[in-house]
Enzyme design. Structure first.
Site, PDB file in Angstrom:
ATOM      1  CG  HIS A 268       2.895  -1.528 -15.461  1.00 20.03           C
ATOM      2  ND1 HIS A 268       2.648  -2.780 -14.936  1.00 20.03           N
ATOM      3  CD2 HIS A 268       4.006  -1.610 -16.365  1.00 20.03           C
ATOM      4  CE1 HIS A 268       3.524  -3.587 -15.627  1.00 20.03           C
ATOM      5  NE2 HIS A 268       4.249  -2.789 -16.340  1.00 20.03           N
TER       6      HIS A 268
ATOM      7  N   GLY B 166       0.854  -1.145  -0.137  1.00 20.30           N
ATOM      8  CA  GLY B 166       0.147  -0.007  -0.049  1.00 20.30           C
ATOM      9  C   GLY B 166       0.761   1.179   0.105  1.00 20.30           C
TER      10      GLY B 166
HETATM   11  C1  GRF Z   1       4.708  -1.561  -6.732  1.00 22.33           C
HETATM   12  O1  GRF Z   1       5.590  -2.216  -7.434  1.00 22.33           O
HETATM   13  C2  GRF Z   1       3.714  -1.048  -7.832  1.00 22.33           C
HETATM   14  O2  GRF Z   1       4.445  -0.628  -9.038  1.00 22.33           O
HETATM   15  C3  GRF Z   1       2.968  -2.168  -8.394  1.00 22.33           C
HETATM   16  O3  GRF Z   1       2.333  -2.795  -7.129  1.00 22.33           O
HETATM   17  C4  GRF Z   1       3.717  -2.709  -6.191  1.00 22.33           C
HETATM   18  C5  GRF Z   1       3.161  -2.751  -5.017  1.00 22.33           C
HETATM   19  O4  GRF Z   1       2.553  -1.273  -4.745  1.00 22.33           O
HETATM   20  N1  GRF Z   1       1.743  -1.527  -9.065  1.00 22.33           N
HETATM   21  P1  GRF Z   1       2.103  -0.994  -3.251  1.00 22.33           P
HETATM   22  O5  GRF Z   1       3.406  -0.990  -2.161  1.00 22.33           O
HETATM   23  O6  GRF Z   1       1.123  -1.813  -2.801  1.00 22.33           O
HETATM   24  O7  GRF Z   1       1.444   0.368  -3.487  1.00 22.33           O
END
Ligand code: GRF
Length: 209
Positions: A110, A12
């Site tokens: 992404h 998150g």
């Molecule tokens: C990150 O690498 C993001 O680029 C991808 O999901 C991963 C985790 O994101 N979309 P988060 O820390 O859960 O926001």
């Protein structure tokens, strides 16, 4: 006021960037109505709870078949009456029925410069493994509208990030999050919340003012 539902699966950090940006005024005219995760253990749900935002957990594993999940997931999203759905590290395929209902109202972050290192099989660390394996000198992140394809919808914002000698996938992922994801996702939400983003002939037009 733009009502947002954020869909998450993991740590998150992108959700946190959104919450912090609303709190510090980087994002205006928007509020997060709810956070939905497919993973009951997602730390993102704790981030939402700490912020006093309703969290919900719904997973394909809870349903006999995918169609039942798809319908229940759409109903859950609809129940919050969002203007915008934000996929922030969400690892579940969005049902076509939802994409049709929320045409150009679902965005995804992404961790590459689409069309590089995207599509089926490219998520999380795999994206950065691909970039390092190819030997690119510049990577980055992309915010795009979600359509029926995988990472194929109209591109809203991109930001480049340099690949450094000795980078590992984890080191590169962290730099892409810090220097790109956590900046362009809030920026895209603020632009949408302030009526600066339209889609014409499959391309995003951004009003400069
Ligand atoms: C990150 O690498 C993001 O680029 C991808 O999901 C991963 C985790 O994101 N979309 P988060 O820390 O859960 O926001």
């Amino acid at each position: 006021m733009l009502r947002i539902v954020v869909c998450v699966s993991g740590g998150g950090t992108n959700l946190q960037a959104i919450l912090d940006s609303i709190d510090n005024g980087t994002i205006t005219h928007a509020e997060v109505a709810a956070v939905i995760s497919n993973n009951p253990n997602a730390y993102a749900l704790q981030r939402a709870e700490r912020h006093g935002i309703p969290g919900a957990c719904i997973s394909p594993k809870q349903f006999e078949d995918r169609e039942s999940f798809n319908e229940a997931f759409l109903q859950k999203v609809n129940s919050y009456q969002p203007d915008l759905v934000v996929l922030a590290g969400f690892l579940v395929v969005i049902p076509e029925i939802m994409i049709q209902k929320y045409r150009n109202r679902i965005i995804n972050i992404h961790p590459s410069l689409i069309p590089s290192f995207c599509g089926t099989g490219y998520y999380g660390l795999k994206v950065h493994e691909g970039a390092l394996a190819r030997g690119v000198k510049v990577t980055g992140a992309t915010v795009h509208f979600v359509d029926e394809g995988t990472d194929t919808g109209p591109i809203i914002l991109q930001h480049p990030v340099a690949v450094a000698p000795g980078d590992t996938p984890k080191i590169l992922q962290q730099r892409v999050m810090e220097q790109a994801e956590w900046k362009i996702l809030p920026q895209a939400i603020d632009m949408i919340a302030n009526g600066k983003v339209t889609v014409e002939n499959g391309k995003v037009i951004i009003k400069e003012t």
